[in-house]
Design a protein around this motif. Structure first.
Motif, PDB file in Angstrom:
ATOM      1  N   ARG A 217       0.828  -1.437  -0.024  1.00  0.00           N
ATOM      2  CA  ARG A 217       0.113   0.028   0.035  1.00  0.00           C
ATOM      3  C   ARG A 217       0.894   1.269   0.033  1.00  0.00           C
ATOM      4  O   ARG A 217       0.656   2.364  -0.772  1.00  0.00           O
ATOM      5  CB  ARG A 217      -0.809  -0.011   1.073  1.00  0.00           C
ATOM      6  CG  ARG A 217      -1.852   1.092   1.363  1.00  0.00           C
ATOM      7  CD  ARG A 217      -3.049   1.228   0.334  1.00  0.00           C
ATOM      8  NE  ARG A 217      -3.916   0.095   0.515  1.00  0.00           N
ATOM      9  CZ  ARG A 217      -4.926  -0.199   1.531  1.00  0.00           C
ATOM     10  NH1 ARG A 217      -4.989   0.551   2.696  1.00  0.00           N
ATOM     11  NH2 ARG A 217      -5.531  -1.235   1.766  1.00  0.00           N
ATOM     12  N   ALA A 218       1.831   1.251   0.911  1.00  0.00           N
ATOM     13  CA  ALA A 218       2.861   2.599   0.767  1.00  0.00           C
ATOM     14  C   ALA A 218       3.638   2.809  -0.473  1.00  0.00           C
ATOM     15  O   ALA A 218       3.823   3.749  -0.615  1.00  0.00           O
ATOM     16  CB  ALA A 218       3.633   2.290   2.132  1.00  0.00           C
ATOM     17  N   ALA A 219       3.685   1.602  -1.189  1.00  0.00           N
ATOM     18  CA  ALA A 219       4.591   1.628  -2.168  1.00  0.00           C
ATOM     19  C   ALA A 219       3.858   2.129  -3.524  1.00  0.00           C
ATOM     20  O   ALA A 219       4.217   2.312  -4.649  1.00  0.00           O
ATOM     21  CB  ALA A 219       5.548   0.380  -2.772  1.00  0.00           C
ATOM     22  N   GLY A 220       2.193   2.069  -3.254  1.00  0.00           N
ATOM     23  CA  GLY A 220       1.755   2.759  -4.309  1.00  0.00           C
ATOM     24  C   GLY A 220       0.777   1.493  -5.117  1.00  0.00           C
ATOM     25  O   GLY A 220       0.483   1.907  -6.365  1.00  0.00           O
ATOM     26  N   ALA A 221       0.466   0.539  -4.522  1.00  0.00           N
ATOM     27  CA  ALA A 221      -0.154  -0.537  -5.220  1.00  0.00           C
ATOM     28  C   ALA A 221      -1.609  -0.049  -5.425  1.00  0.00           C
ATOM     29  O   ALA A 221      -2.362   0.581  -4.667  1.00  0.00           O
ATOM     30  CB  ALA A 221      -0.336  -1.944  -4.085  1.00  0.00           C
ATOM     31  N   ALA A 222      -2.184  -0.579  -6.456  1.00  0.00           N
ATOM     32  CA  ALA A 222      -3.346  -0.063  -6.915  1.00  0.00           C
ATOM     33  C   ALA A 222      -4.719  -0.575  -6.002  1.00  0.00           C
ATOM     34  O   ALA A 222      -5.686   0.036  -5.666  1.00  0.00           O
ATOM     35  CB  ALA A 222      -3.800  -0.405  -8.396  1.00  0.00           C
ATOM     36  N   ARG A 223      -4.242  -1.830  -5.767  1.00  0.00           N
ATOM     37  CA  ARG A 223      -5.132  -2.672  -4.929  1.00  0.00           C
ATOM     38  C   ARG A 223      -4.419  -3.739  -4.092  1.00  0.00           C
ATOM     39  O   ARG A 223      -3.463  -4.507  -4.577  1.00  0.00           O
ATOM     40  CB  ARG A 223      -6.320  -3.486  -5.950  1.00  0.00           C
ATOM     41  CG  ARG A 223      -7.281  -4.323  -5.231  1.00  0.00           C
ATOM     42  CD  ARG A 223      -8.381  -4.718  -6.299  1.00  0.00           C
ATOM     43  NE  ARG A 223      -9.451  -5.349  -5.775  1.00  0.00           N
ATOM     44  CZ  ARG A 223     -10.541  -4.854  -5.398  1.00  0.00           C
ATOM     45  NH1 ARG A 223     -10.637  -3.148  -5.172  1.00  0.00           N
ATOM     46  NH2 ARG A 223     -11.588  -5.381  -4.776  1.00  0.00           N
ATOM     47  N   THR A 224      -4.999  -4.065  -2.995  1.00  0.00           N
ATOM     48  CA  THR A 224      -4.189  -4.884  -2.221  1.00  0.00           C
ATOM     49  C   THR A 224      -5.286  -6.261  -1.831  1.00  0.00           C
ATOM     50  O   THR A 224      -6.496  -5.834  -1.456  1.00  0.00           O
ATOM     51  CB  THR A 224      -3.808  -4.369  -0.770  1.00  0.00           C
ATOM     52  OG1 THR A 224      -4.761  -3.824  -0.097  1.00  0.00           O
ATOM     53  CG2 THR A 224      -2.401  -3.641  -1.230  1.00  0.00           C
ATOM     54  N   ILE A 225      -4.718  -7.343  -1.752  1.00  0.00           N
ATOM     55  CA  ILE A 225      -5.772  -8.477  -1.363  1.00  0.00           C
ATOM     56  C   ILE A 225      -5.044  -9.207  -0.421  1.00  0.00           C
ATOM     57  O   ILE A 225      -3.885  -9.723  -0.689  1.00  0.00           O
ATOM     58  CB  ILE A 225      -6.229  -9.272  -2.795  1.00  0.00           C
ATOM     59  CG1 ILE A 225      -6.878  -8.656  -3.863  1.00  0.00           C
ATOM     60  CG2 ILE A 225      -6.895 -10.758  -2.375  1.00  0.00           C
ATOM     61  CD1 ILE A 225      -6.864  -9.359  -5.277  1.00  0.00           C
ATOM     62  N   GLY A 226      -5.717  -9.630   0.625  1.00  0.00           N
ATOM     63  CA  GLY A 226      -5.251 -10.379   1.800  1.00  0.00           C
ATOM     64  C   GLY A 226      -5.752 -11.751   1.814  1.00  0.00           C
ATOM     65  O   GLY A 226      -7.201 -12.018   1.914  1.00  0.00           O
ATOM     66  N   VAL A 227      -4.956 -12.836   1.496  1.00  0.00           N
ATOM     67  CA  VAL A 227      -5.589 -14.267   1.436  1.00  0.00           C
ATOM     68  C   VAL A 227      -5.219 -14.890   3.063  1.00  0.00           C
ATOM     69  O   VAL A 227      -4.028 -14.930   3.332  1.00  0.00           O
ATOM     70  CB  VAL A 227      -5.041 -15.082   0.391  1.00  0.00           C
ATOM     71  CG1 VAL A 227      -5.459 -16.520   0.494  1.00  0.00           C
ATOM     72  CG2 VAL A 227      -5.117 -14.435  -1.019  1.00  0.00           C
ATOM     73  N   VAL A 228      -6.193 -15.338   3.607  1.00  0.00           N
ATOM     74  CA  VAL A 228      -6.046 -15.936   5.048  1.00  0.00           C
ATOM     75  C   VAL A 228      -6.782 -17.208   4.995  1.00  0.00           C
ATOM     76  O   VAL A 228      -7.654 -17.578   3.953  1.00  0.00           O
ATOM     77  CB  VAL A 228      -6.661 -14.908   6.039  1.00  0.00           C
ATOM     78  CG1 VAL A 228      -5.966 -13.834   6.288  1.00  0.00           C
ATOM     79  CG2 VAL A 228      -8.020 -14.982   5.711  1.00  0.00           C
TER      80      VAL A 228
END
Length: 353
Positions: A217-228
């Motif tokens: 997120r801090a580096a500029g990702a357009a979207r983050t998805i967390g898989v658990v």
């Protein structure tokens, strides 16, 4: 006593013949006397890496109950036999916290007697002696109170512990600090090319996973998805706001992982694997877009399975091995922890239960 010539890689402490590098060695020389470029640490706490501890836990679990005494005994046996902590099943070790008690006159590490430090090199290559029988450890967690000593070489890495954080918290962060640093670097490459990526982190609720989400997120990702792996992990991760989408999937099921990431907005341009169980290679490849990147940060990864699996799937993906070192990685990970309440809550929750 006159010691033979030293080598900054620690080759002089390898007892195997023919000689190999310390990480690959069967046994290391643990004498307390220092070569000129070495540092001796009085050990306060070990942090076993997740893959190693989970293997020990599984081996010594009967009817759902972990035999902590048996786990402790096996760790002691490994250290006594090998002169270092290197799980023979996983090949991995961990890291430690302690206080500098002697510095060789030619040490390039910049440490001074009395510095409280965390080592940023693996226990698999660090000469280690345990002197208290791990009497203060119940064998039921990755952090191990310990009295003994360890030796750092000329090319080792250590960081002085910050004053504003609990040492156990600092140790937990530094143990996985390579993952967010490399994630940030890779995401930054995409952003620099004008292609802010979708980033999926497999194991997003864990230590390395949560930091990697924050870094993406801090580096500029357009979207983050967390898989658990299950809903309880999702319930912990969702309130942190680290991921735009949190999905539940068994990372060992390649189709389930691919489909879960797709439903959340994938395939991912960058997939970061931070789980400590084997068998996740195929799903990570399938969850990643063509010309995308997979970063493997798990010591449970089978690299033949990853390479041959990608070939068999005709998947045009770049695969990176997270080696745990990026310049400035410890300071960066601590900065992420201080700057994101969600990350800190996850870490503190794991430390306390």
């Amino acid at each position: 006593m006159t010691l033979p010539e030293s080598d900054p890689t620690g080759l002089h402490r390898v007892l195997d013949r023919p000689a190999v590098l310390p990480q690959a060695a069967r046994r290391l020389d643990t004498r307390p006397e220092l070569w000129d470029d070495e540092v001796r640490i009085r050990v306060e706490r070990l942090n076993l890496d997740a893959a190693s501890y989970r293997q020990l836990e599984r081996t010594h679990t009967t009817d759902g109950r972990v035999d902590g005494d048996a786990v402790r005994a096996e760790v002691l046996a490994i250290v006594a036999e090998r002169g270092k902590m290197q799980n023979p099943e996983t090949g991995s070790g961990g890291m430690l916290v302690g206080t500098v008690e002697e510095v060789g006159a030619g040490s390039p590490l910049g440490l001074a007697v009395g510095d409280r430090v965390a080592t940023l090199v693996s226990l698999t290559l660090t000469p280690l002696v345990v002197e208290d029988g791990l009497a203060g450890w119940d064998g039921l967690g990755e952090q191990v109170p310990c009295d003994g000593y360890a030796v750092l070489f000329g090319r080792s890495i250590a960081a002085v512990l910050p004053d504003d954080l609990d040492p156990a918290l600092s140790l937990a962060v530094m143990d996985v600090c390579g993952a967010p640093a490399l994630t940030a670097r890779v995401v930054g490459e995409y952003v620099g090319d004008g292609r802010p990526p979708t980033v999926a982190v497999v194991g997003g609720g864990g230590k390395s996973g949560s930091l990697s989400l924050a870094a993406a997120r801090a580096a500029g990702a357009a979207r983050t998805i967390g898989v658990v792996p299950h809903q309880a992990e999702a319930d912990l991760l969702v309130p942190t706001g680290l991921a735009d989408e949190v999905v539940v999937a068994d990372a060992r099921d390649p189709i389930a992982l691919r489909d879960a990431v797709a439903r959340a907005g994938g395939p991912a341009d960058v997939t970061v694997v931070c789980v400590d169980v084997p068998g996740c290679e195929g799903g990570a490849v399938l969850a990643t877009a063509d010309r995308g990147t997979v970063i493997f940060f798990s010591m449970a990864t089978s690299f033949p399975a990853a390479a041959l699996g990608a070939e068999g799937l005709a998947a045009d993906v770049r695969m990176l091995v997270g080696n745990g070192y990026v310049p400035g990685h410890a300071a960066y990970a601590l900065e992420l922890l201080r700057g994101h309440d969600g990350v800190r809550r996850l870490f503190e929750g794991r430390l306390h239960g």
